[in-house]
Write an enzyme that holds these catalytic residues in place. Sequence first.
Site, PDB file in Angstrom:
ATOM      1  N   ASP A   1       8.664  -7.761  -5.362  1.00  0.00           N
ATOM      2  CA  ASP A   1       7.946  -6.541  -4.968  1.00  0.00           C
ATOM      3  C   ASP A   1       6.444  -6.783  -5.183  1.00  0.00           C
ATOM      4  O   ASP A   1       6.056  -7.732  -5.872  1.00  0.00           O
ATOM      5  CB  ASP A   1       8.410  -5.340  -5.816  1.00  0.00           C
ATOM      6  N   SER A   2       5.646  -5.899  -4.627  1.00  0.00           N
ATOM      7  CA  SER A   2       4.199  -6.003  -4.840  1.00  0.00           C
ATOM      8  C   SER A   2       3.828  -5.656  -6.285  1.00  0.00           C
ATOM      9  O   SER A   2       2.739  -5.997  -6.732  1.00  0.00           O
ATOM     10  CB  SER A   2       3.471  -5.065  -3.882  1.00  0.00           C
TER      11      SER A   2
ATOM     12  N   TYR B   1       0.068  -3.390  -1.720  1.00  0.00           N
ATOM     13  CA  TYR B   1       0.209  -4.035  -0.408  1.00  0.00           C
ATOM     14  C   TYR B   1       0.020  -2.995   0.708  1.00  0.00           C
ATOM     15  O   TYR B   1      -0.362  -3.325   1.807  1.00  0.00           O
ATOM     16  CB  TYR B   1       1.606  -4.624  -0.252  1.00  0.00           C
ATOM     17  N   GLY B   2       0.333  -1.733   0.384  1.00  0.00           N
ATOM     18  CA  GLY B   2       0.455  -0.688   1.406  1.00  0.00           C
ATOM     19  C   GLY B   2      -0.802  -0.402   2.194  1.00  0.00           C
ATOM     20  O   GLY B   2      -0.741   0.132   3.295  1.00  0.00           O
TER      21      GLY B   2
ATOM     22  N   CYS C   1      10.386  -4.366  -1.659  1.00  0.00           N
ATOM     23  CA  CYS C   1       9.115  -3.705  -1.336  1.00  0.00           C
ATOM     24  C   CYS C   1       9.225  -3.235   0.099  1.00  0.00           C
ATOM     25  O   CYS C   1       9.456  -4.060   1.006  1.00  0.00           O
ATOM     26  CB  CYS C   1       7.973  -4.713  -1.489  1.00  0.00           C
ATOM     27  N   ASN C   2       9.084  -1.937   0.297  1.00  0.00           N
ATOM     28  CA  ASN C   2       9.225  -1.392   1.656  1.00  0.00           C
ATOM     29  C   ASN C   2       8.170  -1.972   2.586  1.00  0.00           C
ATOM     30  O   ASN C   2       8.447  -2.308   3.726  1.00  0.00           O
ATOM     31  CB  ASN C   2       9.096   0.131   1.618  1.00  0.00           C
ATOM     32  N   THR C   3       6.940  -2.083   2.069  1.00  0.00           N
ATOM     33  CA  THR C   3       5.834  -2.566   2.903  1.00  0.00           C
ATOM     34  C   THR C   3       6.096  -4.014   3.330  1.00  0.00           C
ATOM     35  O   THR C   3       5.986  -4.344   4.518  1.00  0.00           O
ATOM     36  CB  THR C   3       4.507  -2.466   2.122  1.00  0.00           C
TER      37      THR C   3
ATOM     38  N   GLU D   1       2.132   4.724 -10.870  1.00  0.00           N
ATOM     39  CA  GLU D   1       1.548   3.657 -11.695  1.00  0.00           C
ATOM     40  C   GLU D   1       0.928   4.226 -12.967  1.00  0.00           C
ATOM     41  O   GLU D   1       0.948   3.602 -14.018  1.00  0.00           O
ATOM     42  CB  GLU D   1       0.455   2.928 -10.900  1.00  0.00           C
TER      43      GLU D   1
ATOM     44  N   CYS E   1       9.212   4.119  -0.236  1.00  0.00           N
ATOM     45  CA  CYS E   1       8.283   3.320  -1.039  1.00  0.00           C
ATOM     46  C   CYS E   1       8.914   3.173  -2.415  1.00  0.00           C
ATOM     47  O   CYS E   1       9.473   4.141  -2.950  1.00  0.00           O
ATOM     48  CB  CYS E   1       6.937   4.039  -1.142  1.00  0.00           C
ATOM     49  N   THR E   2       8.800   1.970  -2.976  1.00  0.00           N
ATOM     50  CA  THR E   2       9.448   1.690  -4.260  1.00  0.00           C
ATOM     51  C   THR E   2       9.036   2.645  -5.380  1.00  0.00           C
ATOM     52  O   THR E   2       9.791   2.854  -6.320  1.00  0.00           O
ATOM     53  CB  THR E   2       9.070   0.268  -4.720  1.00  0.00           C
ATOM     54  N   HIS E   3       7.813   3.173  -5.287  1.00  0.00           N
ATOM     55  CA  HIS E   3       7.306   4.000  -6.382  1.00  0.00           C
ATOM     56  C   HIS E   3       7.816   5.437  -6.349  1.00  0.00           C
ATOM     57  O   HIS E   3       7.737   6.138  -7.347  1.00  0.00           O
ATOM     58  CB  HIS E   3       5.776   4.028  -6.345  1.00  0.00           C
TER      59      HIS E   3
HETATM   60  N1  DGL Z   1       5.972  -1.740  -3.114  1.00  0.00           N
HETATM   61  C1  DGL Z   1       5.275  -0.940  -2.123  1.00  0.00           C
HETATM   62  C2  DGL Z   1       6.290  -0.329  -1.157  1.00  0.00           C
HETATM   63  O1  DGL Z   1       7.439  -0.145  -1.466  1.00  0.00           O
HETATM   64  C3  DGL Z   1       4.482   0.170  -2.750  1.00  0.00           C
HETATM   65  C4  DGL Z   1       3.272  -0.285  -3.525  1.00  0.00           C
HETATM   66  C5  DGL Z   1       2.274  -1.054  -2.693  1.00  0.00           C
HETATM   67  O2  DGL Z   1       1.603  -0.465  -1.823  1.00  0.00           O
HETATM   68  O3  DGL Z   1       2.168  -2.260  -2.918  1.00  0.00           O
HETATM   69  O4  DGL Z   1       5.927  -0.022  -0.046  1.00  0.00           O
END
Ligand code: DGL
Length: 272
Positions: free
Chosen positions: A15-16, A47-48, A78-80, A158, A189-191
């Site tokens: 993941d990011s 990453y987003g 990571c969705n992105t 975060e 999104c993971t968060h």
């Molecule tokens: N891990 C990213 C996602 O799931 C979220 C955090 C990021 O923007 O890196 O899209």
Amino acid sequence: MIDSSTKSLPIGVFDSGVGGLTVLKAVHEALPNEDLIYLGDTARLPYGTKSPTSISRYACQATQHLQQAGIKLLIVACNTASAVALDALREQMAPLPVIGVVEPGATAAVSACPAGSHLVLATEATVRLGAYRKAIEARDADASVREHACEMLVALAEEGWTNGDIATAIVRRYLDDAGGDADCVILGCTHFPLIREPIAAALSDKAVIVDSASTTAAVTAQTLAELDLANASSEPGTLTLWATDGATRFARVGGQFLGRALEPSDVTIVDL
Ligand code: DGL
């Protein structure tokens, strides 16, 4: 090449940052005998908001690092990165399997609300690519899909501000801007699973909230079984945590995502 020794290799989860630990947790619960290596690219989070070129480059580098350690399957938690780089990562890992989180999330949404209205909350990059829209529409021609970028929710998670007045106000503002309620709200999104409570409170009772963690774990179990890659050992699986920056912050914030306390010494800093 896939041979019998491949079965005993760990699963790589990338993941990011720390958000993918929600996916790691679900995978560990579903597959307790599998060894897991988690890599959070905390030095380059988020990453987003980055360009597809940078996201792809980062994701390929992280995957290469996991490949050098030896993994039998990669989960892009990571969705992105799943939205942007899944094809490139599949090419890089071939013939070993790669599982992203967008497709399992779309499957979960469609089975929770057939022919429903869906609202996807995600990062800018995921929304820009319409990744969830395409995945949902491919599974259910009668579905309607809205997608909305909610970058500030990443920062809230975060920071650990996952509840209270500020989280509630920001969630309400995003939902208003997105055009309000839907049958199914997808935490793309993971968060966002950490902010589930204020999101649920801002929605009507009929809305179903879906995230991809448990569906991704189920797809992983199925893929290992189909490819005969499940670990034959009955020993409990090990958990290795890597980050590209900030072991102390990773432990503090990551513990919330993983659902158990972490120490900075549990996290090894790696250079990609
Ligand atoms: N891990 C990213 C996602 O799931 C979220 C955090 C990021 O923007 O890196 O899209």
